[in-house]
Scaffold this active site. Structure first.
Site, PDB file in Angstrom:
ATOM      1  CG  ASP A  90      -0.333   0.091   2.573  1.00 36.14           C
ATOM      2  OD1 ASP A  90      -0.983   0.391   3.574  1.00 36.14           O
ATOM      3  OD2 ASP A  90       1.010  -0.317   2.514  1.00 36.14           O
TER       4      ASP A  90
ATOM      5  CG  ASP B 234       3.887   0.228   1.700  1.00 34.48           C
ATOM      6  OD1 ASP B 234       3.723   1.035   2.582  1.00 34.48           O
ATOM      7  OD2 ASP B 234       3.495  -1.083   1.692  1.00 34.48           O
TER       8      ASP B 234
ATOM      9  CG  ASN C 283       0.310   3.442   4.025  1.00 32.51           C
ATOM     10  OD1 ASN C 283       0.002   3.522   5.167  1.00 32.51           O
ATOM     11  ND2 ASN C 283       1.262   2.785   3.651  1.00 32.51           N
TER      12      ASN C 283
ATOM     13  CB  THR D  17       4.256  -4.249   3.185  1.00 36.08           C
ATOM     14  OG1 THR D  17       3.927  -3.567   1.782  1.00 36.08           O
ATOM     15  CG2 THR D  17       5.602  -5.140   3.080  1.00 36.08           C
TER      16      THR D  17
ATOM     17  CG  PHE E   3      -2.883   1.318   9.317  1.00 32.74           C
ATOM     18  CD1 PHE E   3      -2.520   0.966   8.001  1.00 32.74           C
ATOM     19  CD2 PHE E   3      -3.831   1.957   9.363  1.00 32.74           C
ATOM     20  CE1 PHE E   3      -3.072   1.202   6.713  1.00 32.74           C
ATOM     21  CE2 PHE E   3      -4.608   2.158   8.255  1.00 32.74           C
ATOM     22  CZ  PHE E   3      -4.159   1.848   7.009  1.00 32.74           C
ATOM     23  CG  ASN E   4      -0.168  -3.108   7.341  1.00 34.24           C
ATOM     24  OD1 ASN E   4      -0.479  -2.055   6.807  1.00 34.24           O
ATOM     25  ND2 ASN E   4       1.127  -3.359   7.243  1.00 34.24           N
TER      26      ASN E   4
ATOM     27  CG  HIS F 265       6.647  -0.171  10.465  1.00 37.64           C
ATOM     28  ND1 HIS F 265       6.736  -0.467  11.558  1.00 37.64           N
ATOM     29  CD2 HIS F 265       6.289   1.250  10.351  1.00 37.64           C
ATOM     30  CE1 HIS F 265       6.467   0.625  12.395  1.00 37.64           C
ATOM     31  NE2 HIS F 265       6.259   1.655  11.824  1.00 37.64           N
ATOM     32  CG  ASP F 266       5.795  -1.888   4.705  1.00 37.22           C
ATOM     33  OD1 ASP F 266       5.127  -0.926   4.306  1.00 37.22           O
ATOM     34  OD2 ASP F 266       5.050  -2.351   5.739  1.00 37.22           O
TER      35      ASP F 266
HETATM   36  O1  RIB Z   1       1.734  -0.435  10.995  1.00 38.15           O
HETATM   37  C1  RIB Z   1       2.909   0.013   9.832  1.00 38.15           C
HETATM   38  C2  RIB Z   1       2.392  -0.275   8.471  1.00 38.15           C
HETATM   39  O2  RIB Z   1       1.062   0.639   8.289  1.00 38.15           O
HETATM   40  C3  RIB Z   1       3.338  -0.231   7.342  1.00 38.15           C
HETATM   41  O3  RIB Z   1       3.006  -1.098   6.506  1.00 38.15           O
HETATM   42  C4  RIB Z   1       2.897   1.373   6.856  1.00 38.15           C
HETATM   43  O4  RIB Z   1       3.420   1.409   5.568  1.00 38.15           O
HETATM   44  C5  RIB Z   1       1.410   1.142   7.072  1.00 38.15           C
HETATM   45  O5  RIB Z   1       0.785   0.583   6.127  1.00 38.15           O
HETATM   46 CA    CA Z   2       2.586  -0.494   4.219  1.00 30.29          CA
END
Ligand code: RIB
Ligand code: CA
Length: 305
Positions: free
Chosen positions: A10, A15, A39, A123, A164-165, A237-238
Site C-alpha cells: 500500500d 513500502d 495507506n 506490507t 494499522f495493517n 516496518h515493511d
Molecule cells: O503499521 C505499519 C504499517 O502500516 C506499514 O505497512 C505502513 O506502510 C502502514 O501501512
Molecule cells: Ca505498508
C-alpha cells in the site's frame, strides 16, 4: 537461487523502501507487485507503486488489488503518508501502466504455476491475500510462505491495541492467519527496532543516484510526519520483511499462535499471541540486528540507478 516473491503493497513511505530493497538485492527475484488500499486509496497506492518502480528501473509487472476491506468500512493511513500516500518526492510523468489482470488473480496464477516456490510479502492490509485464499483454497498449501508486516504482541499504532495493517482489515487477517499457510509475522515488536536516525539519514543524504534522491525526499517527509505523531525516528516496518527473506539471521523469532480480535469494539484488530511452548504455528519477529539491516539497504542502493 534467488527467493521468488510477490510484493503486495500500500505504497507509502516504508513500502517504497521495501520495493527498493527487493529490487536491489540479488537474493530476491521480484515476480510482480500488487497494490492494495491501505495507506491511501487504491488509485494512489497503485500510482505510487508504478512511480517508484519506474524511477528505480524495476521492470516487474504491477497489478491493482482490492480497493476496499472485506467487511469493515475502509480506513486509510491517516496523514502519516500524506495526501498522495507518498508525499515528499516529485516523480517524472508516469509512463508505466498496471496490468489488466486483477492482482488477486495474478497472485493465484503465479503460486499455482510455481508450487512451493513463491513467498507472498504483504506490507499493507491483508485483503488481497485473503481474497486469493478464498478464491483458491489450495493456495495456503502451495505457497512457500507468507512473510507479512503487521500486528503486534504489545501495543498497536493505529489504536492502543491494533497495528494499522491488521486494523484496516481484521477479517482478512483472520482468514490469512487461520489458513494454515506458513507465516512469518514482522510486527511492531521487531520493526520498531529498526529506525532511521539522523546519522543514517545524513549518510544516505550524500548518495547521488536518483533512487537515493527519491528515498531522501520521501524520508524527509516521513521523519516530520512521524515526529508529529510522537515518534522521534521513523521505523522501517515493511522492508523488515525483505531483509528477513534476504538474511533471516538478522532477526530472532518465536513461534506463537496468533488470533485476531473481530468483536470487541475497543480491541478490534488486535493480534493475540497465544502463550506457547514453542508449538505455535506463526513465526513472530522479536529481535533485529539493525546494523545488518542497513547494510542490506546500502548494498541495494549500489545496484540501483
Ligand atoms: O503499521 C505499519 C504499517 O502500516 C506499514 O505497512 C505502513 O506502510 C502502514 O501501512
Ligand atoms: Ca505498508
Amino acid at each position: 537461487m534467488a527467493e521468488k516473491i510477490i510484493l503486495d503493497v500500500d505504497t507509502g513511505h516504508d513500502d517504497m523502501v521495501a520495493i527498493v530493497m527487493a529490487s536491489g538485492l540479488e537474493e530476491i527475484e521480484l515476480m510482480g507487485l500488487v497494490a492494495v488500499v491501505g495507506n491511501q486509496i487504491l488509485e494512489k497506492t497503485l500510482a505510487n507503486t508504478l512511480k517508484v518502480c519506474e524511477l528505480i528501473g524495476q521492470q516487474a509487472p504491477v497489478y491493482a488489488g482490492m480497493d476496499r476491506p472485506l467487511v469493515r468500512p475502509k480506513v486509510i493511513g491517516g496523514d502519516i503518508h500524506g495526501e498522495s500516500g507518498l508525499d515528499g518526492p516529485v516523480f517524472p510523468t508516469l509512463v508505466k501502466k498496471p496490468q489488466a489482470l486483477h492482482g488477486v488473480h495474478f497472485i493465484i496464477e503465479t503460486v499455482l504455476a510455481n508450487p512451493h516456490e513463491i513467498t507472498l510479502v504483504p506490507t499493507g492490509p491483508l485483503t488481497d491475500i485473503a481474497m486469493a485464499i478464498r478464491l483458491e483454497p489450495r493456495l495456503p498449501s502451495l505457497v512457500k510462505r507468507i512473510v507479512l508486516m503487521g500486528g503486534s504482541m504489545g501495543r498497536g499504532n493505529r489504536t492502543a491495541h491494533a497495528e494499522f495493517n491488521i486494523f484496516a482489515d481484521p477479517e482478512a487477517a483472520a482468514i490469512v492467519f487461520g489458513s494454515g499457510a506458513p507465516i512469518v509475522m514482522m510486527g511492531l515488536d521487531v520493526t520498531l527496532q529498526v529506525v532511521l536516525d539522523e546519522n543514517r539519514s545524513a549518510t544516505y543524504g550524500k548518495l547521488t543516484t536518483r533512487t537515493a534522491a527519491m528515498f531522501n525526499a520521501s524520508m524527509a517527509h516521513y521523519i516530520q510526519a512521524c515526529r508529529r505523531h510522537g515518534s522521534e525516528f521513523p521505523a522501517m516496518h515493511d522492508p523488515c520483511c525483505i531483509a528477513y527473506i534476504a538474511d533471516p539471521s538478522i532477526f530472532t523469532t518465536e513461534f506463537h499462535d496468533i488470533e485476531i480480535e473481530l468483536h470487541d469494539r475497543e480491541k478490534y484488530g488486535k493480534t493475540y499471541a497465544g502463550t506457547t511452548n514453542g508449538s505455535g504455528t506463526v513465526q513472530v519477529g522479536i529481535g533485529a540486528d539493525a546494523d545488518r539491516f542497513w547494510k542490506l539497504l546500502d548494498r541495494a542502493f549500489t545496484r540501483l540507478p
